[in-house]
Design an enzyme around this catalytic site. Structure first.
Site, PDB file in Angstrom:
ATOM      1  N   HIS B  60       0.853  -1.195   0.000  1.00 39.86           N
ATOM      2  CA  HIS B  60       0.000   0.000   0.000  1.00 39.86           C
ATOM      3  C   HIS B  60       0.883   1.237   0.000  1.00 39.86           C
ATOM      4  O   HIS B  60       2.101   1.147   0.196  1.00 39.86           O
ATOM      5  CB  HIS B  60      -0.993  -0.018   1.161  1.00 39.86           C
ATOM      6  CG  HIS B  60      -0.374   0.061   2.532  1.00 39.86           C
ATOM      7  ND1 HIS B  60       0.506  -0.889   3.016  1.00 39.86           N
ATOM      8  CD2 HIS B  60      -0.519   0.969   3.536  1.00 39.86           C
ATOM      9  CE1 HIS B  60       0.854  -0.568   4.255  1.00 39.86           C
ATOM     10  NE2 HIS B  60       0.262   0.562   4.597  1.00 39.86           N
ATOM     11  N   HIS B  62       1.167   3.913   1.938  1.00 39.84           N
ATOM     12  CA  HIS B  62       1.602   4.671   3.117  1.00 39.84           C
ATOM     13  C   HIS B  62       3.130   4.767   3.092  1.00 39.84           C
ATOM     14  O   HIS B  62       3.824   3.841   2.653  1.00 39.84           O
ATOM     15  CB  HIS B  62       1.138   3.997   4.406  1.00 39.84           C
ATOM     16  CG  HIS B  62      -0.285   4.339   4.767  1.00 39.84           C
ATOM     17  ND1 HIS B  62      -1.022   3.610   5.672  1.00 39.84           N
ATOM     18  CD2 HIS B  62      -1.091   5.356   4.353  1.00 39.84           C
ATOM     19  CE1 HIS B  62      -2.221   4.164   5.794  1.00 39.84           C
ATOM     20  NE2 HIS B  62      -2.298   5.213   4.997  1.00 39.84           N
ATOM     21  N   ASP B  64       5.578   4.511   5.125  1.00 40.60           N
ATOM     22  CA  ASP B  64       6.482   3.555   5.767  1.00 40.60           C
ATOM     23  C   ASP B  64       6.572   2.226   5.002  1.00 40.60           C
ATOM     24  O   ASP B  64       7.316   1.325   5.408  1.00 40.60           O
ATOM     25  CB  ASP B  64       6.111   3.330   7.236  1.00 40.60           C
ATOM     26  CG  ASP B  64       4.666   2.901   7.431  1.00 40.60           C
ATOM     27  OD1 ASP B  64       3.798   3.327   6.641  1.00 40.60           O
ATOM     28  OD2 ASP B  64       4.387   2.143   8.377  1.00 40.60           O
ATOM     29  N   HIS B  65       5.841   2.125   3.889  1.00 42.35           N
ATOM     30  CA  HIS B  65       5.931   0.940   3.027  1.00 42.35           C
ATOM     31  C   HIS B  65       6.364   1.304   1.603  1.00 42.35           C
ATOM     32  O   HIS B  65       6.555   0.430   0.781  1.00 42.35           O
ATOM     33  CB  HIS B  65       4.573   0.221   2.961  1.00 42.35           C
ATOM     34  CG  HIS B  65       4.138  -0.319   4.285  1.00 42.35           C
ATOM     35  ND1 HIS B  65       4.108  -1.658   4.580  1.00 42.35           N
ATOM     36  CD2 HIS B  65       3.753   0.318   5.427  1.00 42.35           C
ATOM     37  CE1 HIS B  65       3.705  -1.831   5.830  1.00 42.35           C
ATOM     38  NE2 HIS B  65       3.478  -0.651   6.362  1.00 42.35           N
ATOM     39  N   HIS B 140      -7.316  -1.838   5.292  1.00 41.29           N
ATOM     40  CA  HIS B 140      -6.529  -0.815   5.981  1.00 41.29           C
ATOM     41  C   HIS B 140      -7.113   0.539   5.594  1.00 41.29           C
ATOM     42  O   HIS B 140      -8.130   0.609   4.910  1.00 41.29           O
ATOM     43  CB  HIS B 140      -5.055  -0.972   5.584  1.00 41.29           C
ATOM     44  CG  HIS B 140      -4.115  -0.204   6.459  1.00 41.29           C
ATOM     45  ND1 HIS B 140      -4.220  -0.183   7.831  1.00 41.29           N
ATOM     46  CD2 HIS B 140      -3.044   0.586   6.159  1.00 41.29           C
ATOM     47  CE1 HIS B 140      -3.260   0.590   8.313  1.00 41.29           C
ATOM     48  NE2 HIS B 140      -2.540   1.070   7.330  1.00 41.29           N
ATOM     49  N   ASP B 211      -0.395  -3.797   5.832  1.00 37.13           N
ATOM     50  CA  ASP B 211      -1.066  -3.586   7.112  1.00 37.13           C
ATOM     51  C   ASP B 211      -2.528  -3.999   6.991  1.00 37.13           C
ATOM     52  O   ASP B 211      -3.121  -3.826   5.932  1.00 37.13           O
ATOM     53  CB  ASP B 211      -1.019  -2.112   7.499  1.00 37.13           C
ATOM     54  CG  ASP B 211       0.405  -1.577   7.679  1.00 37.13           C
ATOM     55  OD1 ASP B 211       1.370  -2.340   7.533  1.00 37.13           O
ATOM     56  OD2 ASP B 211       0.552  -0.374   7.941  1.00 37.13           O
ATOM     57  N   HIS B 269       5.871  -4.817  12.406  1.00 32.48           N
ATOM     58  CA  HIS B 269       5.160  -3.535  12.325  1.00 32.48           C
ATOM     59  C   HIS B 269       4.772  -3.022  13.714  1.00 32.48           C
ATOM     60  O   HIS B 269       3.755  -2.363  13.906  1.00 32.48           O
ATOM     61  CB  HIS B 269       3.906  -3.654  11.434  1.00 32.48           C
ATOM     62  CG  HIS B 269       3.492  -2.329  10.834  1.00 32.48           C
ATOM     63  ND1 HIS B 269       2.529  -1.538  11.402  1.00 32.48           N
ATOM     64  CD2 HIS B 269       3.928  -1.670   9.744  1.00 32.48           C
ATOM     65  CE1 HIS B 269       2.382  -0.452  10.650  1.00 32.48           C
ATOM     66  NE2 HIS B 269       3.217  -0.506   9.646  1.00 32.48           N
TER      67      HIS B 269
END
EC number: 3.1.26.11
Lengths: 303, 303
Positions: B60, B62, B64-65, B140, B211, B269
């Site tokens: 996805h 976001h 942090d990914h 998510h 996530d 995570h």
């Protein structure tokens, strides 16, 4: 004035190398200069408070100076920042950054204000009562600016002991004295301002120049700066490659420092091909002795 | 099959925390799964060869990914990569990534091929003779997929010693035997395939789920996987917060692992609020004993 090196290497990733970013504390202002990937982690490592940062200056949009910006802005949102944040950088920085924040649905409470730069001349881009910031047009493969950070003159302090020698001088005169005025007593005697005040420190200045080819046209802009950061991607053995990629050698950086009569030079943006960065200092010192080396975590204080 | 954890923490930056990224070696294929900021450096640290990577899977968008992707792609360009590279991720990833590469004028010689995902159902997104990859639709705050990586059955090996007991069997029959067929001798005697072959290893599978909120609908998709990575952002003390932010607790991850009858579970995570990540393992083990913890640099080998 206090400069903390967060990262100082060129783009190729290495385990113990970090792309360009610096933290400048100048007259109670707190600036981030460039923001390569991983800057937010380097800020944590060297205890740079996120909340203090209200202004970020991006020299150019190559990844090793810019790809860490959106992560930092996103983190400010996660941490519920509310204060507005100003970002200065080349035209295009707004659209790219906002797109990334939108695609991540990184909703933030704070206002993000972009100041996009496109002039090829030095211009004043930030000014308040304590600090001014001018661009330093550089020459690289994309549109690039360095930045000249200058403290403003600090107000003079009263020399109370000397003032008390003249009972006629009233507290109502203090503002005039701080402003640098002489005092005329009723007798007509003139008391020179120098006797009534303590000289304040000379304002400091810091010139940041990365990335750029050897560019003597910046010399008048950075003249007499207290500290010059100048990129030195290569040593003189690769002067041809420096010319081709629009970077500088350590010797060229030192030449700029000498011609501009700066007090100190700090080098950085070392190419990954050099294992021993002390060679950069050695080369620069052959013509400019006051040369330092950037290293992650290094702090330079100018007092 | 070999999984290397490059980063396993949630978004808030910390000095010794790295956002999500994993390196999967499966049947001679080399995949990067998610690409948080700093992934290219973590790859260097854990000696993941850049040149081996031909496929990157992004769950996805976001930060942090995802915010480490463009830096890695840019570095591939700097290093003169010529092999094409495939990136799988949510719709929008192509435009955002290409815009960033263009603004940096990161001209590369290699072809970058995006496979944009938008289905809410599990689908086959990669297949060759050795490996298949299916999406695992997750729940998510933005459109998110996990990924199920499966080895294909390896061809059976001939049991030459046993075959030699039947001089009638000709080399021309070998292909049929490898394909699993029984052999009928002229006498009419049937030699079962099991006698003529050595059983090959059972193909392995790895399910990556980050996530997501607690989502039992993924159980049929990941059923019997050899290894399940499942996010565990919180412990059960913050189950309400997990629900609100569409994340999972360690107990919920363990519940999925148990219900899906996977062989091993690996958690990650972790929220920055927890100083002791062993608590995640303790909580999960109360219902699923074969629970591991992600840590940067950790390697899990399935043989």
């Amino acid at each position: 004035m206090r400069l903390t090196i967060l990262g100082c290497h060129s783009a190729t990733p290495r385990v113990n190398a970090f792309p360009t970013s610096q933290y400048l504390e100048i007259n109670d202002r707190h600036f981030i200069i460039d923001c390569g990937e991983g800057t937010q982690r380097q800020m944590r490592k060297y205890k740079v408070g996120y909340a203090k940062i209200n202004h970020i200056f991006i020299s150019h949009l190559h990844g090793d100076h810019f790809y860490g910006l959106v992560g930092l802005l996103s983190t400010f949102g996660i941490l519920n920042r509310e204060k507005e944040l100003h970002v200065y950088g080349p035209k295009g920085i707004k659209e790219a950054t906002e797109m990334l924040l939108n695609i991540s649905q990184s909703h933030a409470k704070y206002e993000l204000i972009f100041h996009e730069l496109s002039s090829s001349k030095s211009e004043l881009i930030f000014e308040d009562e304590k600090v001014s910031v001018h661009t330093i047009p550089l020459k690289h493969r994309v549109y690039t600016n360095g930045f000249l950070f200058k403290e403003k003159s600090k107000p003079k302090k009263l020399h109370i002991q000397n003032i008390n020698n003249y009972p006629e001088i009233d507290k109502a005169d203090y503002l005039n004295i701080k402003a640098g005025k002489d005092i005329v007593l009723e007798s007509g005697e003139i008391i020179p301002n120098e006797e009534l005040t303590i000289a304040s420190e000379k304002p400091k200045s810091f010139a940041y120049c990365s990335d750029t080819s050897f560019l003597p046209s910046i010399i008048p802009i950075i003249k007499d700066a207290d500290l010059l950061y100048h990129e030195a991607t290569f040593l003189s053995d690769k002067e041809d490659l420096a010319k081709k990629t629009l970077h500088s050698t350590a010797l060229q950086a030192a030449t700029i420092a000498k011609e501009a009569n700066v007090k100190q030079l700090i080098l950085g943006h070392y190419s990954g091909r050099y294992k021993n960065i002390e060679l950069f200092q050695e080369e620069a010192k052959t013509i400019f002795n006051e040369t330092l080396l950037s290293e992650p975590g290094k702090v330079i204080e100018l007092v």
